[in-house]
Design a protein around this motif. Structure first.
Motif, PDB file in Angstrom:
ATOM      1  N   GLY A  44       0.813  -1.213   0.000  1.00  0.00           N
ATOM      2  CA  GLY A  44       0.000   0.000   0.000  1.00  0.00           C
ATOM      3  C   GLY A  44       0.842   1.257   0.000  1.00  0.00           C
ATOM      4  N   TYR A  45       1.926   1.249   0.759  1.00  0.00           N
ATOM      5  CA  TYR A  45       2.814   2.410   0.791  1.00  0.00           C
ATOM      6  C   TYR A  45       3.421   2.665  -0.580  1.00  0.00           C
ATOM      7  N   ARG A  46       3.920   1.608  -1.218  1.00  0.00           N
ATOM      8  CA  ARG A  46       4.527   1.770  -2.538  1.00  0.00           C
ATOM      9  C   ARG A  46       3.491   2.218  -3.570  1.00  0.00           C
ATOM     10  N   LEU A  47       2.292   1.701  -3.457  1.00  0.00           N
ATOM     11  CA  LEU A  47       1.241   2.046  -4.407  1.00  0.00           C
ATOM     12  C   LEU A  47       0.852   3.516  -4.277  1.00  0.00           C
ATOM     13  N   PHE A  48       0.628   3.977  -3.058  1.00  0.00           N
ATOM     14  CA  PHE A  48       0.213   5.358  -2.862  1.00  0.00           C
ATOM     15  C   PHE A  48       1.365   6.329  -3.058  1.00  0.00           C
ATOM     16  N   LYS A  49       2.579   5.913  -2.767  1.00  0.00           N
ATOM     17  CA  LYS A  49       3.738   6.780  -2.961  1.00  0.00           C
ATOM     18  C   LYS A  49       3.941   7.058  -4.448  1.00  0.00           C
ATOM     19  N   SER A  50       3.784   6.030  -5.296  1.00  0.00           N
ATOM     20  CA  SER A  50       3.988   6.225  -6.726  1.00  0.00           C
ATOM     21  C   SER A  50       2.835   7.002  -7.354  1.00  0.00           C
ATOM     22  N   GLU A  51       1.617   6.878  -6.824  1.00  0.00           N
ATOM     23  CA  GLU A  51       0.478   7.618  -7.372  1.00  0.00           C
ATOM     24  C   GLU A  51       0.556   9.093  -7.021  1.00  0.00           C
ATOM     25  N   GLY A  52       1.084   9.416  -5.871  1.00  0.00           N
ATOM     26  CA  GLY A  52       1.126  10.802  -5.426  1.00  0.00           C
ATOM     27  C   GLY A  52       2.187  11.626  -6.126  1.00  0.00           C
ATOM     28  N   ARG A  53       3.162  10.986  -6.729  1.00  0.00           N
ATOM     29  CA  ARG A  53       4.246  11.715  -7.366  1.00  0.00           C
ATOM     30  C   ARG A  53       3.888  12.013  -8.807  1.00  0.00           C
TER      31      ARG A  53
END
Length: 113
Positions: A44-53
Motif C-alpha cells: 500500500g505504501y509503494r502504491l500510494f507513494k507512486s500515485e502521489g508523485r
C-alpha cells in the motif's frame, strides 16, 4: 439402542500438553497475521507513494554530442535511456534518466596501448 462414546477427562499431563499446543498455535497465528499486515502495508505504501508523485515532464531537452560523434544505437534499460556513441573510433555509452532525460552516467571504452 443408543451408544454414546464417553470422552474421558484428560490427565494433568495431557491437559498441560493441550495448553502448550494451543499457546504455540496462537503464537504462530499471530506471527502469520503480523507478517501479512506488514506485506499489505508495504504494498500500500509503494502504491500510494507512486500515485502521489507527478512525473516530471522533459520538454525541450538538447543533448550535445562531441564533434564527429555518431549515434550507433539507443535502447531502454529499466528507467534509463542508453545511447551508444562512436566518437572518432572510440565507443562511448551515455545513460539518461528516462523520465527527466537528465544525464545519469557515462562509460568510455578505449583500446589498450
Amino acid at each position: 439402542m443408543t451408544t454414546e462414546t464417553a470422552i474421558p477427562e484428560p490427565t494433568p499431563e495431557q491437559a498441560a500438553l493441550f495448553a502448550r499446543v494451543r499457546r504455540m498455535m496462537l503464537i504462530a497465528g499471530l506471527t502469520t497475521a503480523l507478517a501479512i499486515c506488514a506485506v499489505l502495508i508495504a504494498v500500500g505504501y509503494r502504491l500510494f507513494k507512486s500515485e502521489g508523485r507527478a512525473p516530471e515532464q522533459a520538454s525541450g531537452v538538447t543533448a550535445t554530442l562531441p564533434k564527429g560523434a555518431r549515434i550507433v544505437s539507443t535502447s531502454v534499460a529499466g528507467d534509463r535511456l542508453v545511447i551508444t556513441l562512436d566518437v572518432a573510433g572510440v565507443t562511448e555509452i551515455r545513460t539518461f534518466d528516462a523520465h527527466t532525460l537528465r544525464p545519469a552516467g557515462r562509460l568510455k571504452f578505449a583500446n589498450e596501448p
